[in-house]
Design a protein around this motif. Structure first.
Motif, PDB file in Angstrom:
ATOM      1  N   PHE B 149       0.818  -1.222   0.000  1.00 19.92           N
ATOM      2  CA  PHE B 149       0.000   0.000   0.000  1.00 19.92           C
ATOM      3  C   PHE B 149       0.847   1.266   0.000  1.00 19.92           C
ATOM      4  CE2 PHE B 149      -2.669  -3.020   2.629  1.00 19.92           C
ATOM      5  CZ  PHE B 149      -3.439  -3.423   1.558  1.00 19.92           C
ATOM      6  N   SER B 150       2.003   1.204  -0.604  1.00 17.61           N
ATOM      7  CA  SER B 150       2.849   2.392  -0.683  1.00 17.61           C
ATOM      8  C   SER B 150       3.414   2.488  -2.092  1.00 17.61           C
ATOM      9  CB  SER B 150       4.013   2.311   0.303  1.00 17.61           C
ATOM     10  OG  SER B 150       3.552   2.126   1.617  1.00 17.61           O
ATOM     11  N   MET B 151       3.752   3.685  -2.489  1.00 20.91           N
ATOM     12  CA  MET B 151       4.320   3.852  -3.821  1.00 20.91           C
ATOM     13  C   MET B 151       5.763   3.374  -3.842  1.00 20.91           C
ATOM     14  SD  MET B 151       2.926   7.592  -4.925  1.00 20.91           S
ATOM     15  CE  MET B 151       3.766   8.352  -3.544  1.00 20.91           C
ATOM     16  N   ALA B 152       6.085   2.577  -4.843  1.00 21.86           N
ATOM     17  CA  ALA B 152       7.440   2.043  -4.930  1.00 21.86           C
ATOM     18  C   ALA B 152       8.286   2.886  -5.880  1.00 21.86           C
ATOM     19  CB  ALA B 152       7.392   0.615  -5.438  1.00 21.86           C
ATOM     20  N   SER B 153       9.583   2.894  -5.636  1.00 21.12           N
ATOM     21  CA  SER B 153      10.466   3.458  -6.646  1.00 21.12           C
ATOM     22  C   SER B 153      10.866   2.315  -7.587  1.00 21.12           C
ATOM     23  CB  SER B 153      11.679   4.107  -5.987  1.00 21.12           C
ATOM     24  OG  SER B 153      12.237   3.253  -5.030  1.00 21.12           O
ATOM     25  N   ASP B 154      11.750   2.616  -8.530  1.00 20.32           N
ATOM     26  CA  ASP B 154      12.000   1.668  -9.620  1.00 20.32           C
ATOM     27  C   ASP B 154      12.599   0.341  -9.163  1.00 20.32           C
ATOM     28  OD1 ASP B 154      11.132   3.730 -11.108  1.00 20.32           O
ATOM     29  OD2 ASP B 154      13.129   4.406 -11.722  1.00 20.32           O
ATOM     30  N   ASP B 155      13.397   0.388  -8.110  1.00 20.54           N
ATOM     31  CA  ASP B 155      14.169  -0.793  -7.747  1.00 20.54           C
ATOM     32  C   ASP B 155      13.482  -1.695  -6.739  1.00 20.54           C
ATOM     33  OD1 ASP B 155      14.208   1.182  -5.922  1.00 20.54           O
ATOM     34  OD2 ASP B 155      16.280   0.861  -5.292  1.00 20.54           O
ATOM     35  N   GLU B 156      12.193  -1.524  -6.567  1.00 18.82           N
ATOM     36  CA  GLU B 156      11.520  -2.364  -5.580  1.00 18.82           C
ATOM     37  C   GLU B 156      10.084  -2.606  -6.011  1.00 18.82           C
ATOM     38  OE1 GLU B 156      11.744  -0.024  -2.036  1.00 18.82           O
ATOM     39  OE2 GLU B 156      10.805   1.674  -3.010  1.00 18.82           O
ATOM     40  N   GLN B 157       9.480  -3.606  -5.378  1.00 19.94           N
ATOM     41  CA  GLN B 157       8.089  -3.901  -5.690  1.00 19.94           C
ATOM     42  C   GLN B 157       7.180  -3.342  -4.616  1.00 19.94           C
ATOM     43  OE1 GLN B 157       6.902  -7.922  -6.365  1.00 19.94           O
ATOM     44  NE2 GLN B 157       7.491  -7.883  -8.518  1.00 19.94           N
ATOM     45  N   SER B 158       5.970  -3.066  -5.001  1.00 19.79           N
ATOM     46  CA  SER B 158       4.958  -2.699  -4.015  1.00 19.79           C
ATOM     47  C   SER B 158       3.644  -3.346  -4.393  1.00 19.79           C
ATOM     48  CB  SER B 158       4.767  -1.185  -3.968  1.00 19.79           C
ATOM     49  OG  SER B 158       3.690  -0.862  -3.106  1.00 19.79           O
ATOM     50  N   TRP B 159       3.038  -3.991  -3.439  1.00 17.87           N
ATOM     51  CA  TRP B 159       1.701  -4.521  -3.655  1.00 17.87           C
ATOM     52  C   TRP B 159       0.729  -3.484  -3.147  1.00 17.87           C
ATOM     53  CZ3 TRP B 159       0.121  -9.504  -5.459  1.00 17.87           C
ATOM     54  CH2 TRP B 159       1.181 -10.302  -5.901  1.00 17.87           C
ATOM     55  N   SER B 160       0.036  -2.869  -4.066  1.00 20.64           N
ATOM     56  CA  SER B 160      -0.908  -1.869  -3.599  1.00 20.64           C
ATOM     57  C   SER B 160      -2.005  -1.640  -4.611  1.00 20.64           C
ATOM     58  CB  SER B 160      -0.182  -0.562  -3.300  1.00 20.64           C
ATOM     59  OG  SER B 160       0.531  -0.138  -4.424  1.00 20.64           O
ATOM     60  N   VAL B 161      -3.041  -1.044  -4.094  1.00 23.34           N
ATOM     61  CA  VAL B 161      -4.187  -0.728  -4.926  1.00 23.34           C
ATOM     62  C   VAL B 161      -3.832   0.448  -5.822  1.00 23.34           C
ATOM     63  CG1 VAL B 161      -6.567   0.078  -4.849  1.00 23.34           C
ATOM     64  CG2 VAL B 161      -5.742  -1.565  -3.152  1.00 23.34           C
ATOM     65  N   ASP B 162      -4.338   0.436  -7.027  1.00 22.68           N
ATOM     66  CA  ASP B 162      -4.131   1.558  -7.926  1.00 22.68           C
ATOM     67  C   ASP B 162      -5.069   2.688  -7.493  1.00 22.68           C
ATOM     68  OD1 ASP B 162      -3.836   3.350  -9.940  1.00 22.68           O
ATOM     69  OD2 ASP B 162      -4.252   1.943 -11.569  1.00 22.68           O
ATOM     70  N   ASP B 163      -4.639   3.418  -6.485  1.00 17.16           N
ATOM     71  CA  ASP B 163      -5.497   4.438  -5.879  1.00 17.16           C
ATOM     72  C   ASP B 163      -5.978   5.463  -6.893  1.00 17.16           C
ATOM     73  OD1 ASP B 163      -5.515   3.726  -3.034  1.00 17.16           O
ATOM     74  OD2 ASP B 163      -3.365   4.100  -3.130  1.00 17.16           O
ATOM     75  N   LEU B 164      -5.080   5.820  -7.764  1.00 18.20           N
ATOM     76  CA  LEU B 164      -5.391   6.842  -8.759  1.00 18.20           C
ATOM     77  C   LEU B 164      -6.579   6.411  -9.619  1.00 18.20           C
ATOM     78  CD1 LEU B 164      -3.408   9.246  -8.672  1.00 18.20           C
ATOM     79  CD2 LEU B 164      -2.500   8.477 -10.844  1.00 18.20           C
ATOM     80  N   SER B 165      -6.466   5.246 -10.217  1.00 21.05           N
ATOM     81  CA  SER B 165      -7.542   4.763 -11.093  1.00 21.05           C
ATOM     82  C   SER B 165      -8.820   4.488 -10.311  1.00 21.05           C
ATOM     83  CB  SER B 165      -7.121   3.482 -11.801  1.00 21.05           C
ATOM     84  OG  SER B 165      -5.912   3.664 -12.474  1.00 21.05           O
ATOM     85  N   ALA B 166      -8.648   3.929  -9.120  1.00 21.88           N
ATOM     86  CA  ALA B 166      -9.824   3.591  -8.326  1.00 21.88           C
ATOM     87  C   ALA B 166     -10.614   4.852  -7.998  1.00 21.88           C
ATOM     88  CB  ALA B 166      -9.399   2.874  -7.050  1.00 21.88           C
ATOM     89  N   ALA B 167      -9.899   5.896  -7.582  1.00 24.91           N
ATOM     90  CA  ALA B 167     -10.582   7.144  -7.239  1.00 24.91           C
ATOM     91  C   ALA B 167     -11.239   7.737  -8.481  1.00 24.91           C
ATOM     92  CB  ALA B 167      -9.586   8.130  -6.636  1.00 24.91           C
ATOM     93  N   SER B 168     -10.564   7.579  -9.585  1.00 25.06           N
ATOM     94  CA  SER B 168     -11.128   8.070 -10.832  1.00 25.06           C
ATOM     95  C   SER B 168     -12.426   7.311 -11.157  1.00 25.06           C
ATOM     96  CB  SER B 168     -10.100   7.881 -11.942  1.00 25.06           C
ATOM     97  OG  SER B 168     -10.633   8.254 -13.181  1.00 25.06           O
ATOM     98  N   ARG B 169     -12.380   6.011 -10.883  1.00 21.41           N
ATOM     99  CA  ARG B 169     -13.573   5.190 -11.106  1.00 21.41           C
ATOM    100  C   ARG B 169     -14.745   5.675 -10.252  1.00 21.41           C
ATOM    101  NH1 ARG B 169     -17.482   3.285 -11.849  1.00 21.41           N
ATOM    102  NH2 ARG B 169     -18.256   1.154 -12.184  1.00 21.41           N
ATOM    103  N   VAL B 170     -14.443   6.162  -9.077  1.00 23.54           N
ATOM    104  CA  VAL B 170     -15.498   6.677  -8.206  1.00 23.54           C
ATOM    105  C   VAL B 170     -16.171   7.890  -8.844  1.00 23.54           C
ATOM    106  CG1 VAL B 170     -15.976   7.792  -5.992  1.00 23.54           C
ATOM    107  CG2 VAL B 170     -14.479   5.791  -6.088  1.00 23.54           C
ATOM    108  N   SER B 171     -15.362   8.714  -9.491  1.00 25.10           N
ATOM    109  CA  SER B 171     -15.967   9.888 -10.145  1.00 25.10           C
ATOM    110  C   SER B 171     -16.914   9.428 -11.256  1.00 25.10           C
ATOM    111  CB  SER B 171     -14.880  10.812 -10.696  1.00 25.10           C
ATOM    112  OG  SER B 171     -14.274  10.248 -11.841  1.00 25.10           O
ATOM    113  N   ASP B 172     -16.562   8.346 -11.939  1.00 23.66           N
ATOM    114  CA  ASP B 172     -17.465   7.795 -12.952  1.00 23.66           C
ATOM    115  C   ASP B 172     -18.806   7.424 -12.321  1.00 23.66           C
ATOM    116  OD1 ASP B 172     -15.258   8.014 -14.561  1.00 23.66           O
ATOM    117  OD2 ASP B 172     -14.831   5.853 -14.630  1.00 23.66           O
ATOM    118  N   ALA B 173     -18.689   6.738 -11.188  1.00 28.77           N
ATOM    119  CA  ALA B 173     -19.905   6.289 -10.516  1.00 28.77           C
ATOM    120  C   ALA B 173     -20.780   7.478 -10.135  1.00 28.77           C
ATOM    121  CB  ALA B 173     -19.544   5.476  -9.276  1.00 28.77           C
ATOM    122  N   PHE B 174     -20.135   8.523  -9.661  1.00 27.28           N
ATOM    123  CA  PHE B 174     -20.901   9.719  -9.282  1.00 27.28           C
ATOM    124  C   PHE B 174     -21.601  10.328 -10.499  1.00 27.28           C
ATOM    125  CE2 PHE B 174     -18.552  10.242  -5.149  1.00 27.28           C
ATOM    126  CZ  PHE B 174     -19.680  10.403  -4.361  1.00 27.28           C
TER     127      PHE B 174
END
Lengths: 367, 367
Positions: B149-174
DNA sequence: GTTAGCGTTGGAAACGTTTCCATAGGGAGG
DNA sequence: CCTCCCTATGGAAACGTTTCCAACGCTAAC
């Protein structure tokens, strides 16, 4: 990379023996100002940190506590763990966490592993105090420990809710609202001390209040769906007006299922939960329940363990009567004259039922 | 009591050297059947267990992973931790848990301690990926780790939700439900990467959908009460018809507060949450929200760390588009023609407000 | 009969720390 | 001037394990 810097490296760089480095960095023994500066500089330059492993071996203490709980999906345990962890952290202890998923085999294995890791103590919620292999081994080895939400024997402490009295209090609440015939709903009844205690207390309370002996609805974890079980249960007990669920998640799920069956809550069926999780106050109607303070329990258990470790006097356990309180809520009220027709439920569209996926998630939660 | 039995004791009893005991009990090297039996018998009789501390010192590996999250009060983290812990457990690793309470100072300190404990790896949710001291030190030491759940830099992995797209999806719903003017509500906005990401995505989405730029309501943790803040916010934004809350607990609390203000949800105010915690499906109206799978994320992060440790190839991260889904719910609907009168809210009895104690608990939850 | 090789075993080093003990230097008091 | 004590320091043992290496006894092959 990943080659660690040891006290020897620092000693070499500072031009002294390892003993001196240890003394300087630990502020023990006597050292000259000059040497302090040289050692400090060397340590800083190399980014040296003591290895706790070496220390542990030498001191035969790990400053680590094993924390064993059934699951974090239940907020009661999550909060308790958090409370304990915070207390340990503040005291300079780390927390080794294991979730057993209510599996006694797992529990035993986990305790064995943590013992091998030489934890200084345990905080644990075991599924069955009397038969737990792990607990037995902890006791026989004399490792400091404290139980959490489990029944203690004479020689140990347990921070837990007085399930017996709390459940009895629920029967009072029911009878105050005019209920005579109520049921008890539990998940994993077999493998949980707590559910059994609550049922026992509830039976006693109902008896004392002149109510009917509560029927028991037990759900095992691979039951497909609460709704159909509830339907059967209500058909078998047609005069039932209320249900005491052994935890709040189960209670909320029961409300949902009751609605899916076309029943009005609390008109047709009153529901009371146990634990007092916070969402219970956010739903409509709000959930009547027993409120507890799991975080405090976790902290308490942590205090007890540390007191055993340090040989200080154990903290006094809270008065059992104060380990819970009843919170009134809209989900418990006087029963309506007659329950809504069961036929109605049968004709309800299946699309109102939760999806399979959600049901699966829910099942985990309910544990 | 509490004097541990070592390999030497076993060797003495079995009448052999320690090396032989080690070989027998670890099934390494070659040993005679006779010796195997003698050693086994001696070990059983004494109740011997290897000390992991000694082993760790020798192997410079602890089979322990540090797990750092903000809090377990939020079920998202609780589930993620559980998922990770289960995976580690199955792989023979133990989990050392620390909750930072969103305190960066604490976070840094905790990581230092865990490093000293020689954990073999880290799974962590840091409050700020870029400025985290702890993360920096982990990287510079080359300790295997994976973000969660954190933003990763190039040399590491992060398991997280695509917050940006998800929030954008919410605007669609609205916008699908005819909302033009909606707000964003966040707790701890400053110290949370995630809340900021979600706001950013929401702003972008609203823009793309031709909606107004969403107003931001930020609550800091010592705010006394959500209800009064919400009231102010709605007065300042009289044409607002919906609110996107940065997590589900906050969303549920907002529904409660809106009701306390005499507003109808969703008629007067639609609410959408984030996370998809399960109680959202149990409330009435059900909560429209972004559904995520924190347990899977935790498991994934665990897999990644172990792959780094073992030098195997890292698991492929899930397609960002599949890290979330939108769940419709009754809390989001077409807005009513006109919002309920604010006067009504003002005359509302204060007894409807939550008690102080509950509010305090709630505040912790919301984090 | 000698030797090569193999299976089995024990001794000892190494891992990183703390702490006991010995030693050296120096100042003060006799 | 000698002795005593106190401070500062280093060497080494100990904590519990694994593993390398050497040694021993045996069998099989020459």
């Amino acid at each position: 990379m990943r080659q660690t810097i040891t006290i020897k490296d620092v000693a070499l760089r500072a031009g002294c023996g390892v003993a001196t480095v240890s003394r300087v960095l630990n502020n023990s023994g006597s050292t000259s100002v000059d040497m302090q500066q040289r050692v400090q500089a060397a340590a800083d330059m190399l980014g040296f940190e003591f290895s706790e492993v070496g220390r542990s071996l030498q001191s035969s203490t790990t400053r680590t506590i094993g924390c064993v709980v059934p699951s974090l999906a239940n907020p009661v345990y999550a909060d308790a763990v958090q409370g304990a962890q915070e207390y340990f952290q503040a005291a300079g202890y780390q927390t080794l966490l294991v979730c057993t998923n209510y599996d006694t085999e797992f529990e035993t294995q986990a305790i064995r592993t943590l013992t091998a890791k030489q934890v200084d103590g345990f905080v644990l919620t075991v599924s069955d105090t009397i038969f737990s292999e792990g607990l037995k081994s902890i006791k026989s080895r004399g490792i400091p420990h404290c139980l959490l939400f489990s029944m203690a024997s004479d020689d140990e402490q347990s921070w837990s809710v007085d399930d017996l009295s709390a459940a009895s209090r629920v029967s009072d609440a029911f009878v105050e609202k005019g209920h005579i015939d109520v049921g008890f709903l539990a998940l994993k009844f077999k493998s949980s001390d707590r559910a059994r205690q609550r049922y026992q207390g509830f039976v006693l309370g109902c008896h004392r209040n002149g109510m009917k002996k509560p029927a028991l609805l037990e759900i095992n974890e691979d039951s497909q769906e609460l709704t159909s079980f509830l339907k059967d249960f209500l058909q078998k007990n047609p005069t039932l007006t209320g249900i005491f669920a052994s935890n709040d998640f189960l209670a909320l799920a029961t409300i949902r299922s009751a609605r899916a069956l076309g029943l009005n809550v609390p008109g047709d069926l009153s529901i009371v939960g146990f634990d007092g999780i916070e969402v219970g106050t956010m739903v409509e109607p709000s959930l009547a329940t027993i409120v507890t303070d799991p975080k405090m329990m976790g902290r308490g258990a942590a205090r007890t363990v540390l007191s055993v470790i340090n040989g200080t006097s154990a903290p006094v356990l809270p008065d059992p009567k104060l380990t819970f309180s009843f919170r009134a809520g809209g989900s418990l009220a006087f029963p309506a004259a007659e329950r809504a027709d069961d036929e109605k439920a049968a004709t309800l569209s299946p699309s109102n039922n939760p999806t399979n996926k959600n049901d699966k998630i829910q099942q985990e939660r309910l544990k």
